[in-house]
Design an enzyme around this catalytic site. Structure first.
Site, PDB file in Angstrom:
ATOM      1  N   GLY A 299      11.286 -16.887  12.457  1.00  0.00           N
ATOM      2  CA  GLY A 299      12.220 -16.562  12.679  1.00  0.00           C
ATOM      3  C   GLY A 299      13.638 -15.574  11.700  1.00  0.00           C
ATOM      4  O   GLY A 299      14.001 -14.595  12.127  1.00  0.00           O
TER       5      GLY A 299
ATOM      6  N   ASP B 228      17.840 -17.435  10.874  1.00  0.00           N
ATOM      7  CA  ASP B 228      18.485 -16.610  11.858  1.00  0.00           C
ATOM      8  C   ASP B 228      19.262 -17.053  13.318  1.00  0.00           C
ATOM      9  O   ASP B 228      20.489 -16.155  13.328  1.00  0.00           O
ATOM     10  CB  ASP B 228      16.408 -16.728  12.318  1.00  0.00           C
TER      11      ASP B 228
ATOM     12  N   ASP C  72      21.836 -22.604  17.103  1.00  0.00           N
ATOM     13  CA  ASP C  72      22.101 -22.512  18.973  1.00  0.00           C
ATOM     14  C   ASP C  72      22.980 -23.660  18.835  1.00  0.00           C
ATOM     15  O   ASP C  72      23.680 -24.606  18.841  1.00  0.00           O
ATOM     16  CB  ASP C  72      20.303 -22.257  19.702  1.00  0.00           C
TER      17      ASP C  72
ATOM     18  N   THR D  63      18.275 -28.327  15.137  1.00  0.00           N
ATOM     19  CA  THR D  63      17.311 -27.314  14.142  1.00  0.00           C
ATOM     20  C   THR D  63      17.963 -27.789  12.314  1.00  0.00           C
ATOM     21  O   THR D  63      17.429 -28.446  12.004  1.00  0.00           O
ATOM     22  CB  THR D  63      17.024 -25.781  14.266  1.00  0.00           C
TER      23      THR D  63
ATOM     24  N   ASP E 177      12.261 -14.349  19.070  1.00  0.00           N
ATOM     25  CA  ASP E 177      11.035 -14.035  19.800  1.00  0.00           C
ATOM     26  C   ASP E 177      11.248 -14.840  21.027  1.00  0.00           C
ATOM     27  O   ASP E 177      12.186 -15.485  21.561  1.00  0.00           O
ATOM     28  CB  ASP E 177       9.798 -14.615  19.553  1.00  0.00           C
TER      29      ASP E 177
ATOM     30  N   ARG F  11       9.652  -9.693  18.519  1.00  0.00           N
ATOM     31  CA  ARG F  11      10.285  -9.625  16.868  1.00  0.00           C
ATOM     32  C   ARG F  11      10.455  -9.347  15.757  1.00  0.00           C
ATOM     33  O   ARG F  11      10.957  -8.938  15.350  1.00  0.00           O
ATOM     34  CB  ARG F  11       9.166 -11.159  15.982  1.00  0.00           C
TER      35      ARG F  11
END
Ligand code: IMP
Ligand code: MG
Length: 188
Positions: free
Chosen positions: A56, A110, A113, A117, A169, A175
């Site tokens: 991303g 990118d 959220d 991660t 994406d 993307r």
């Protein structure tokens, strides 16, 4: 002469899911430059190892890094989830063979959220004993956070809905879009 970029539609549809224009390429450029200037200033006279989180972050990283005026190295890691739609899920990280010992690491991401991660990735990177670790994220959805995470450099904070474009994406589509689009008719 600038690069040719793809068309500037207000609505973009992927598999009958509608997305509407949310952040223009002009706003993106402005934010990227602002972030690069802050990093150039904060790390003046120092070397930096940038770690780009694939896939991303490819557009953000390439725009940001072309505005970096520091001596730097660039590495990539892959953070892939097993589902590929609007749900973030189990994570696989590959960071083998990157020498980070005693280096100033900046992770290029990118979007943040839930923060899961980055939480995992920062833990893995810290175990390699770098001199410092910071994060630069182009987008952040603070309302979705599940793990507390300190992001030193944030581009734009957005609503907690799904976005595509500029590297992001929906089921691997979208993307390539030069602008960022947000889910139009459904909520996450
Ligand atoms: P987190 O672990 O929940 O913070 O999510 C991190 C990853 O999920 C991001 O790096 C993206 O790859 C993906 N992701 C999160 N939100 C979105 C979105 O709105 N659109 C596309 N991908 C997203
Ligand atoms: Mg990502």
């Amino acid at each position: 002469m600038g690069f040719i970029e793809n068309s500037n539609k207000d609505i973009y549809e992927i598999q009958n899911v509608r997305f509407k224009k949310y952040i223009t390429r002009e706003m993106i450029n402005q934010e990227v430059q602002r972030l690069a200037e802050r990093i150039n200033k904060d790390y003046s006279g120092q070397k930096v190892l940038f770690i780009v989180v694939l896939k991303g972050s490819i557009f953000f990283a390439s725009d940001l890094l072309r505005n970096i005026e520091l001596d730097c190295e660039i590495e990539t890691v892959r953070a892939s989830s097993y589902r590929n739609e609007m749900i973030n899920s189990t994570l696989r990280l590959s960071i083998e063979n990157i020498d980070m010992f005693n280096k100033n690491v900046i992770i290029i991401e990118d979007i943040i959220d839930t923060g899961n991660t980055l939480h995992e990735l920062v833990k893995r990177i810290e175990s390699e004993k770098p001199k410092s670790v910071e994060i630069v994220a182009f987008l952040s959805k603070p309302d979705k956070r599940e793990k507390p995470i300190e992001i030193k450099y944030v581009g734009i904070e957005i609503e907690p809905y799904f976005v595509i474009g500029y590297g992001l994406d929906y089921a691997e589509q979208g993307r390539h879009l030069a602008d960022i689009y947000i889910l139009d008719n459904e909520r996450q």
